[in-house]
Scaffold this active site. Structure first.
Site, PDB file in Angstrom:
ATOM      1  N   LYS A   1       0.819  -1.194   0.000  1.00 57.37           N
ATOM      2  CA  LYS A   1       0.000   0.000   0.000  1.00 57.37           C
ATOM      3  C   LYS A   1       0.869   1.266   0.000  1.00 57.37           C
ATOM      4  O   LYS A   1       0.395   2.354  -0.291  1.00 57.37           O
ATOM      5  CB  LYS A   1      -0.882   0.034   1.270  1.00 57.37           C
ATOM      6  CG  LYS A   1      -1.746  -1.164   1.472  1.00 57.37           C
ATOM      7  CD  LYS A   1      -2.428  -1.047   2.861  1.00 57.37           C
ATOM      8  CE  LYS A   1      -3.028  -2.375   3.248  1.00 57.37           C
ATOM      9  NZ  LYS A   1      -3.448  -2.359   4.667  1.00 57.37           N
TER      10      LYS A   1
ATOM     11  N   ASP B   1       7.523   2.927  -2.668  1.00 58.02           N
ATOM     12  CA  ASP B   1       7.719   3.993  -1.680  1.00 58.02           C
ATOM     13  C   ASP B   1       9.173   4.121  -1.241  1.00 58.02           C
ATOM     14  O   ASP B   1       9.729   5.205  -1.181  1.00 58.02           O
ATOM     15  CB  ASP B   1       6.803   3.782  -0.458  1.00 58.02           C
ATOM     16  CG  ASP B   1       6.879   2.376   0.129  1.00 58.02           C
ATOM     17  OD1 ASP B   1       7.656   1.532  -0.362  1.00 58.02           O
ATOM     18  OD2 ASP B   1       6.136   2.106   1.101  1.00 58.02           O
TER      19      ASP B   1
ATOM     20  N   ASP C   1      14.847  -0.732   0.763  1.00 59.15           N
ATOM     21  CA  ASP C   1      15.585  -1.017   1.990  1.00 59.15           C
ATOM     22  C   ASP C   1      16.613  -2.111   1.658  1.00 59.15           C
ATOM     23  O   ASP C   1      17.674  -1.824   1.106  1.00 59.15           O
ATOM     24  CB  ASP C   1      14.523  -1.437   3.029  1.00 59.15           C
ATOM     25  CG  ASP C   1      15.061  -1.638   4.416  1.00 59.15           C
ATOM     26  OD1 ASP C   1      15.038  -0.684   5.199  1.00 59.15           O
ATOM     27  OD2 ASP C   1      15.481  -2.762   4.724  1.00 59.15           O
TER      28      ASP C   1
HETATM   29  P1  IMP Z   1      12.992  -4.193   0.793  1.00 59.06           P
HETATM   30  O1  IMP Z   1      12.574  -5.421   0.071  1.00 59.06           O
HETATM   31  O2  IMP Z   1      13.760  -4.542   2.044  1.00 59.06           O
HETATM   32  O3  IMP Z   1      13.729  -3.212  -0.062  1.00 59.06           O
HETATM   33  O4  IMP Z   1      11.663  -3.582   1.350  1.00 59.06           O
HETATM   34  C1  IMP Z   1      11.117  -2.371   1.028  1.00 59.06           C
HETATM   35  C2  IMP Z   1       9.805  -2.263   1.796  1.00 59.06           C
HETATM   36  O5  IMP Z   1      10.072  -2.199   3.211  1.00 59.06           O
HETATM   37  C3  IMP Z   1       9.084  -0.970   1.492  1.00 59.06           C
HETATM   38  O6  IMP Z   1       8.165  -1.131   0.446  1.00 59.06           O
HETATM   39  C4  IMP Z   1       8.381  -0.668   2.800  1.00 59.06           C
HETATM   40  O7  IMP Z   1       7.113  -1.289   2.831  1.00 59.06           O
HETATM   41  C5  IMP Z   1       9.231  -1.278   3.867  1.00 59.06           C
HETATM   42  N1  IMP Z   1      10.085  -0.274   4.560  1.00 59.06           N
HETATM   43  C6  IMP Z   1      11.431  -0.213   4.532  1.00 59.06           C
HETATM   44  N2  IMP Z   1      11.897   0.810   5.260  1.00 59.06           N
HETATM   45  C7  IMP Z   1      10.804   1.435   5.760  1.00 59.06           C
HETATM   46  C8  IMP Z   1      10.622   2.615   6.579  1.00 59.06           C
HETATM   47  O8  IMP Z   1      11.567   3.315   7.007  1.00 59.06           O
HETATM   48  N3  IMP Z   1       9.343   2.939   6.875  1.00 59.06           N
HETATM   49  C9  IMP Z   1       8.271   2.224   6.429  1.00 59.06           C
HETATM   50  N4  IMP Z   1       8.391   1.131   5.643  1.00 59.06           N
HETATM   51  C10 IMP Z   1       9.644   0.735   5.322  1.00 59.06           C
HETATM   52 MG    MG Z   2       6.110  -0.933   0.366  1.00 59.24          MG
END
Ligand code: IMP
Ligand code: MG
Length: 180
Positions: A42, A100, A103
């Site tokens: 979302k 959004d 990470d």
């Molecule tokens: P990745 O697969 O670890 O890159 O995950 C990215 C997802 O982690 C994003 O779409 C967010 O839903 C969540 N996420 C990572 N860091 C944050 C943060 O600081 N605040 C809120 N959601 C986060």
């Molecule tokens: Mg997300």
């Protein structure tokens, strides 16, 4: 300002300027192509809404949902597709995934591969925020709003335990909010 927010990291005005800049680049880069924006639910919904209004070429939109962190502030590792695209033929479609925040990089590196395997002509990515210091897999977005330090942020679609998504700015959450 919301009481649970320690400080504002990206103001409403800066968000607006960032989105305008990204939309202008996309309008240039995709001129003459069949562009499908895929919003990752979302968290990307606010960015997606603002971005699509500012892109000056025709776009189609769609949505995908993948497994999220739940209530935790650390990554869970695996990517599950909870809502998929239901389009028959992607062969003449150029996809831009709208996210959004990046990470670990696992979500987007997985989704790019997945949509290419589904037959999309090209798959690129646009993210509002990037935390490169958190990367676990090598991944670089094609369009990035702002690179930020390793802080947990909320607002502009981003949540903690489903809260704060509707804040019009991006703020750093007070650690006592997620440590309690
Ligand atoms: P990745 O697969 O670890 O890159 O995950 C990215 C997802 O982690 C994003 O779409 C967010 O839903 C969540 N996420 C990572 N860091 C944050 C943060 O600081 N605040 C809120 N959601 C986060
Ligand atoms: Mg997300």
């Amino acid at each position: 300002m919301n009481n649970d927010i320690q400080s504002v990291l990206v103001s409403e005005k800066e968000l607006d300027e960032i989105v305008t800049g990204i939309a202008d680049k996309i309008s240039e880069d995709y001129r003459g192509k069949r562009l499908l924006l895929v919003c990752i639910l979302k968290g990307a919904v606010v960015f997606m809404g603002d971005l699509m209004k500012k892109i000056k070429i025709p776009v189609e939109i769609d949505f995908m949902k993948v497994s999220s962190y739940g209530n935790a502030t650390v990554t869970s590792g695996s990517v599950n597709i909870l809502l998929d695209l239901h389009r028959k033929d992607l062969a003449d479609t150029d996809i831009l995934i709208v996210e959004d925040i990046i990470d670990s990089g696992k979500t987007l590196s997985y989704l790019v591969e997945y949509l290419l395997l589904k037959g999309a002509r090209s798959v690129k990515t646009a993210t509002m925020l990037d935390k490169p210091s958190r990367r676990e897999v090598d991944f670089t977005p094609d369009y990035c709003g702002k690179t930020i330090p390793d802080e947990f942020v909320v607002g502009y679609g981003l949540d903690f335990a489903e809260k704060y998504r509707a804040l019009p700015y991006i703020g750093i959450l007070k650690p006592e909010v997620y440590e309690k």
